[in-house]
Design an enzyme around this catalytic site. Structure first.
Site, PDB file in Angstrom:
ATOM      1  N   GLN A   1      73.825  31.678  33.140  1.00 56.02           N
ATOM      2  CA  GLN A   1      74.083  32.243  34.565  1.00 56.02           C
ATOM      3  C   GLN A   1      75.536  32.416  35.080  1.00 56.02           C
ATOM      4  O   GLN A   1      75.946  33.527  35.559  1.00 56.02           O
ATOM      5  CB  GLN A   1      73.336  31.137  35.430  1.00 56.02           C
ATOM      6  CG  GLN A   1      73.014  31.778  36.983  1.00 56.02           C
ATOM      7  CD  GLN A   1      71.708  32.927  36.937  1.00 56.02           C
ATOM      8  OE1 GLN A   1      71.331  33.039  35.699  1.00 56.02           O
ATOM      9  NE2 GLN A   1      71.784  33.747  37.751  1.00 56.02           N
TER      10      GLN A   1
ATOM     11  N   GLU B   1      59.768  17.173  16.712  1.00 53.09           N
ATOM     12  CA  GLU B   1      59.750  15.595  16.681  1.00 53.09           C
ATOM     13  C   GLU B   1      59.235  14.962  17.657  1.00 53.09           C
ATOM     14  O   GLU B   1      59.515  14.025  18.373  1.00 53.09           O
ATOM     15  CB  GLU B   1      61.214  15.200  16.401  1.00 53.09           C
ATOM     16  CG  GLU B   1      62.079  15.827  15.022  1.00 53.09           C
ATOM     17  CD  GLU B   1      62.956  15.086  14.629  1.00 53.09           C
ATOM     18  OE1 GLU B   1      63.221  13.967  14.565  1.00 53.09           O
ATOM     19  OE2 GLU B   1      63.684  15.656  13.922  1.00 53.09           O
TER      20      GLU B   1
ATOM     21  N   GLU C   1      55.758  16.639  26.034  1.00 58.91           N
ATOM     22  CA  GLU C   1      54.292  16.057  26.590  1.00 58.91           C
ATOM     23  C   GLU C   1      54.177  14.729  25.761  1.00 58.91           C
ATOM     24  O   GLU C   1      53.586  13.745  26.375  1.00 58.91           O
ATOM     25  CB  GLU C   1      53.252  17.261  26.462  1.00 58.91           C
ATOM     26  CG  GLU C   1      53.360  18.363  27.572  1.00 58.91           C
ATOM     27  CD  GLU C   1      54.646  19.330  27.331  1.00 58.91           C
ATOM     28  OE1 GLU C   1      55.206  19.348  25.927  1.00 58.91           O
ATOM     29  OE2 GLU C   1      54.895  19.818  28.096  1.00 58.91           O
TER      30      GLU C   1
ATOM     31  N   LEU D   1      54.954  16.357   7.825  1.00 56.59           N
ATOM     32  CA  LEU D   1      53.951  15.680   8.542  1.00 56.59           C
ATOM     33  C   LEU D   1      52.824  16.960   9.103  1.00 56.59           C
ATOM     34  O   LEU D   1      51.864  16.681   9.055  1.00 56.59           O
ATOM     35  CB  LEU D   1      54.366  14.781   9.583  1.00 56.59           C
ATOM     36  CG  LEU D   1      53.565  13.994  10.420  1.00 56.59           C
ATOM     37  CD1 LEU D   1      52.686  13.186   9.814  1.00 56.59           C
ATOM     38  CD2 LEU D   1      54.104  13.422  11.829  1.00 56.59           C
TER      39      LEU D   1
ATOM     40  N   ASP E   1      60.624   7.550  15.838  1.00 52.92           N
ATOM     41  CA  ASP E   1      61.444   6.845  16.726  1.00 52.92           C
ATOM     42  C   ASP E   1      62.714   7.204  16.389  1.00 52.92           C
ATOM     43  O   ASP E   1      63.599   7.658  17.408  1.00 52.92           O
ATOM     44  CB  ASP E   1      61.105   5.408  16.661  1.00 52.92           C
ATOM     45  CG  ASP E   1      59.880   5.295  17.518  1.00 52.92           C
ATOM     46  OD1 ASP E   1      59.174   5.877  18.025  1.00 52.92           O
ATOM     47  OD2 ASP E   1      59.356   4.034  16.998  1.00 52.92           O
TER      48      ASP E   1
END
Ligand code: CAA
Length: 380
Positions: A336, A363, A367, A125, A240
């Site tokens: 850590q 994927e 954002e 894509l 999805d």
């Protein structure tokens, strides 16, 4: 509400855990170091039916549900996130759309060998100028008599170098925006179809990520998936499902971090006691475990909805967003806890830290997941 697994789920978990324990876990660090594609492990996974977990048996798959897929992917990712993404792409980004949108003839020709693992697939894509803006594709597919001619470049394609079949999204009508995009199945070896630059990556180094080039690449019109103009919808619906895969991959990586941090914190002595005795370490371990459980539940919820044919776009994005960001936080905390040792390649945490990083990118970035979630919230 039922939180228990079926006998089939437990059986699958047992088989995958054994494979992971005996065959995948022990070689994961070496595969990463040598950036070597796990040919042998993928062959074994194919024999185990892991390449088409959710595809019905009549089409070469294992006929299991999405919960099974989630369970298997978490175990695989806990051991080797590279192998997991190779398998995840084949399952959710390649087999699923062919099963859902392909004709009977296409299912026999493409899906059966892909679901059996005799062939490998990739999902093409993304382009150099169309990442988050997936509708902004520049690759074109021009219809001639009985065929389509593809021209363009795809970027960051997982499995691209090893795939036998690529699902390629291209513009068939430039005047129609998202509704002018179509999906095609393009086979390796088709003249005009070639693999370009192979990316050198920070993590998931045993899986390949490449550029694919199409130069007057001519394919038969029978390779159109769905109808002309359906491509963008096919890509979105497919993603999805793919996002459930990335969510469970993130849970698997985070679980590896927690399990190793727990072990190490009991063995590492400072100030005359195991560091697990210190509240600072305990708080980190507690938060890590809580976040992993929360991500796992979000992932199961999305899978549960998908299995029942209910809408799950929002839930898949929520699971992917939370789990991927969680995996990065958990990997940070694990490193850590390991201190300076964690920063070295003598311990596996630095690898998991690198592997976790891509989960907030591919994927759909974090954002984009927030955009999808907000869009779904505002729809009602
Ligand atoms: N299900 C069904 N249809 C959907 C849909 C969904 N989840 N999402 C969108 N659509 C439909 C819309 O309903 C709309 O149809 P109508 O015009 O008929 O209403 C059409 O698609 C266009 O939708 P939008 O207007 O929302 O499209 P947009 O251009 O605004 O883009 C976006 C929306 C969510 C930002 C989308 O571009 C997107 O998801 N971008 C991220 C792309 C991405 O995830 N790329 C990952 C690449 S693959 C990868 O990483 C694989 C790998 O190798 C591992």
């Amino acid at each position: 509400m039922n939180f228990s697994f079926t006998d089939e789920h437990r059986l699958l978990l047992g088989v995958v855990r054994e494979f992971v324990h005996k065959e995948l876990g022990p070689v994961a660090a070496r595969l990463d170091k040598e950036a070597r594609f796990p040919e042998e492990q993928i062959r074994k996974a194919s024999e185990m039916g892991l390449m088409g977990i959710m595809i019905p048996v009549q089409y070469g798959g294992s006929g299991m549900d999405t919960i099974s897929y989630v369970l298997a992917m978490e175990e695989l990712s806990r051991a080797c996130a590279s192998t997991a993404i190779i398998i995840s792409v084949n399952n959710s980004l390649v087999c699923e759309p062919i099963f859902r949108f392909g004709s009977e003839e296409q299912k026999h020709r493409f899906l059966i060998p892909l679901a059996r693992g005799e062939k490998l697939g990739c999902f093409a894509l993304t382009e150099p100028q169309a990442g988050s803006d997936a509708a902004g594709l520049k690759t074109t597919a021009v219809k001639k008599i009985g065929r389509y001619v593809l021209n363009g470049t795809k970027l960051f394609i997982t499995n691209g170098a090893h795939a036998d079949v690529a699902i390629v999204f291209a513009v068939t009508d430039v005047t129609k925006g998202a509704h002018g995009i179509s999906a095609f199945m393009v086979e390796k070896g088709t003249p005009g179809f070639s693999v370009g630059k192979v990316e050198e990556k920070m993590g998931l180094r045993a899986s390949d990520l490449v550029e694919l080039n199409f130069q007057d690449c001519t394919i038969p019109e029978e390779n159109l998936l769905g109808k002309e103009g359906d491509g963008f919808g096919i890509a979105m619906i497919t993603l999805d499902g793919g996002r459930i895969g990335v969510a469970t991959q993130s849970v698997g990586i985070a679980r590896a971090c927690l399990e190793e941090a727990l072990r190490y914190s009991k063995e590492r002595f400072q100030f005359g006691q195991p560091i697990s005795g210190f509240q600072a370490i305990r708080f980190m371990l507690a938060d890590m475990s809580m976040e992993i459980e929360a991500a796992r539940l979000l992932t199961f919820r999305a899978a549960y909805l998908k299995d029942r044919g209910l809408p799950y776009t929002k839930e898949a994005s929520q699971a992917k967003l939370f789990a991927s960001e969680m995996a990065n936080r958990v990997a940070f905390k694990a490193l850590q806890i390991f201190g300076g040792y964690g920063y070295t390649t003598d311990f596996p945490v630095e690898k998991w830290y690198r592997d976790a990083r891509v989960t907030t990118l591919y994927e759909g970035t974090s954002e984009i997941q927030r955009l999808v979630i907000a869009r779904e919230l505002l729809r009602t």
